[in-house]
Enzyme design. Structure first.
Site, short mmCIF file in Angstrom:
data_model
loop_
_atom_site.label_atom_id
_atom_site.label_comp_id
_atom_site.label_asym_id
_atom_site.label_seq_id
_atom_site.Cartn_x
_atom_site.Cartn_y
_atom_site.Cartn_z
N CYS A 93 39.98 14.75 -35.38
CA CYS A 93 39.85 16.19 -35.59
C CYS A 93 38.54 16.76 -34.90
O CYS A 93 38.74 17.70 -34.03
CB CYS A 93 40.28 16.59 -36.70
SG CYS A 93 41.93 16.03 -37.39
N HIS B 38 37.77 21.93 -37.60
CA HIS B 38 38.21 20.65 -38.50
C HIS B 38 37.90 21.46 -39.96
O HIS B 38 37.02 22.03 -40.34
CB HIS B 38 37.14 19.58 -38.25
CG HIS B 38 37.58 18.52 -39.41
ND1 HIS B 38 38.82 17.82 -39.17
CD2 HIS B 38 36.84 17.90 -40.19
CE1 HIS B 38 38.78 17.04 -40.37
NE2 HIS B 38 37.71 16.90 -40.77
#
Length: 523
Positions: free
Chosen positions: A79, A133
């Site tokens: 991510c 993220h």
């Protein structure tokens, strides 16, 4: 009719025509809105990508009205680095965001993100859900950073991810107990210590009772509000599912007969692959009942029954998000903003569902790198088509600039895919470039590496180097991998050591070293 009256009528007519022309010109000059939809951990498990098991009518419908990119790659299969790259238009070695814990704004305080850049060109920017993220809302990027459904605004939940919420009260109580214990051991934790519990849940509840559903309800309200503004909007909407745990309303589980969901065609680590290519599966191991699973190189296997439950959960979550997006698009049509809105939907990286004896992402294999990317935009001439040209997530930043009629920053390290929208078969990039930082604690041999990946269409080539994490620089070359993407699409055999491929390996090594700039299409 007197000449005076005739003249007055003529002037009135000219005024009407002038006003109409002015309004038409104003309409032409109006910038499109942008709905930027990120779906966490979404591999191309969609009907539009040929997955016959997936039930995704709404995203398939969007694809039928837009362009579906069939060969799109993430820059990193995890991510934080993937999102830092696509949101800044810079590749991982430029952002220096290489693994999950890196925070791009701490590393690059002067970075200009996509919404930040669009704000400079008159856009009102809004963030909801997972765009960066976890909860890194990056208030610099957004006029409205980090909108959340009201019931999730508790002080103790402000660092908690939307993926960590369950319906079960028993699970909720156990999460509090486990979190208290975890925070005593280390106060700074992933998801603020809330990522505990079962790997799946299928509660018989309304869509809005899970986080993504509640978020979609708020997104509809927000779009209604934004529709009344004169300024165009850039709305970043990040869905958490199908990230673990696989939690979705029961009706989406009921769409599937789990025994008919196919299991992985390639359940083994590629033959001849170095052991450090694989991640340790710590993500799944963190959930209840999976503490026994080891590294993919170990003999421990997940039972067939559990495999089917996990795949069932992933597919249910994909169908859940598909339904939510369909609801959102229907609302946009109702309030009259659909036609003038660019809608782009993408996965931030892929996810293994038993492929290579693994569950999760975090490798350089294409099951983790290949992602869906679908775009629909105002006045689109070519609809319902697919492009097999090589594209990358980093291409979204310059492409959205070009589609919106604003200057493309000169420092972009991706390529606008706008020419492909009218000519999907246009000769395009020679290769896509990705990489992965393998850390000692999750490596089979306990050592640190950086793997550089290049997909050319015909071949997938990877080189592994020692990595100095203090300096952020590569060291000694260690080994390579070569996969024939045409004859071995599931990457089962590493051909790099075979003598007959020596010349190809040498040529690809040179091309990998030359990098992305030499792979750009001629324009």
């Amino acid at each position: 009719m007197t000449k005076k009256i005739y003249l007055q009528l003529w002037l009135m007519l000219l005024g009407v025509v002038s006003l109409a022309n002015s309004q038409q010109q104003e309409s032409k000059n109006e910038k499109p809105n942008i709905l930027f939809i990120s779906i966490d951990d979404l591999r191309p498990t969609l009907g539009a990508y040929g997955d016959t098991a997936a039930i995704t009518p709404n995203l398939d419908a969007l694809a039928s009205q837009g362009m579906t990119f069939m060969d799109t790659y993430a820059q990193v299969a995890v991510c934080a680095p993937s999102r830092a790259s696509l949101m800044t238009g810079l590749r991982p070695d430029a952002t220096r965001v290489w693994h999950l814990g890196d925070k791009f704004r701490d590393i690059n305080p002067e970075a200009v993100t996509m919404p930040q850049y669009f704000a400079k060109h008159g856009y009102h920017t809004v963030n909801m859900g997972k765009i960066y993220h976890n909860y890194m809302p990056d208030s610099i990027s957004w006029d409205e950073p980090d909108l959340r459904p009201s019931r999730y605004l508790k002080k103790e939940w402000l660092k908690r991810d939307g993926e960590t919420f369950y319906i079960s009260e028993a699970v909720n109580k156990s999460q509090v107990i486990k979190r208290d214990s975890l925070l005593k051991l280390r106060p700074e934790r992933y998801a603020d210590g809330w990522n505990t519990g079962p790997a799946w849940e299928a509660a018989d509840v309304h869509d809005t009772m899970y986080y993504d559903g509640a978020q979609t309800k708020l997104a509809k309200q927000t779009l209604t509000r934004l529709s009344k503004s004169k300024a165009p909007f850039f709305f970043g909407l990040g869905y958490f599912r199908p990230h673990l745990p696989f939690t979705a309303p029961k009706k989406y589980w009921d769409l599937y007969d789990r025994d008919k969901i196919p299991t992985a065609i390639n359940p083994e680590i590629p033959k001849g692959a170095p052991l450090h290519t694989m991640n340790s599966m710590y993500e799944l191991r963190h959930y209840d009942g999976f503490g026994y699973i080891g590294h993919p190189t170990s003999p421990n296997r997940i039972s067939k029954d559990t495999i089917l439950s996990l795949k069932h959960g992933y597919y249910a979550c994909v169908s859940y998000v598909d339904s939510l997006i369909g609801d959102l698009i229907a609302h946009m049509k109702t309030i009259g903003i659909y036609e003038n809105t660019i809608i782009i939907v993408f996965g931030d990286h892929g996810w293994k569902l038993g492929e290579h004896n693994s569950w999760g992402k975090m490798t350089n294999y294409n099951i983790d790198l290949k992602v869906p990317m679908i775009i629909r935009y105002p006045n689109q001439q070519v609809k319902g088509t697919k492009s097999y040209a090589i594209t990358e997530l980093i291409d979204m930043f310059p492409s959205l600039c070009e589609l919106s009629g604003i200057p493309v920053p000169e420092y972009m390290q991706g390529t606008s895919f706008v020419p492909l929208l009218d000519k999907p078969d246009l000769p395009w990039k020679k290769a896509a470039f990705s990489q992965f930082h393998r850390r000692p604690k999750v490596s089979a041999d306990g050592k640190r590496y950086m793997g550089y990946s290049m997909n050319t269409g015909k071949y997938h080539y990877i080189e592994w180097y020692e990595w100095d994490d203090k300096k952020g620089s590569r060291g000694e070359y260690k080994t390579s991998e070569l996969y024939d993407s045409e004859d071995d699409a599931y990457e089962t055999i590493n051909l790099a050591k075979e003598e007959k491929f020596a010349t190809i390996v040498k040529e690809l090594s040179v091309q990998l070293l030359e990098g992305w700039e030499q792979a750009k299409p001629a324009r």
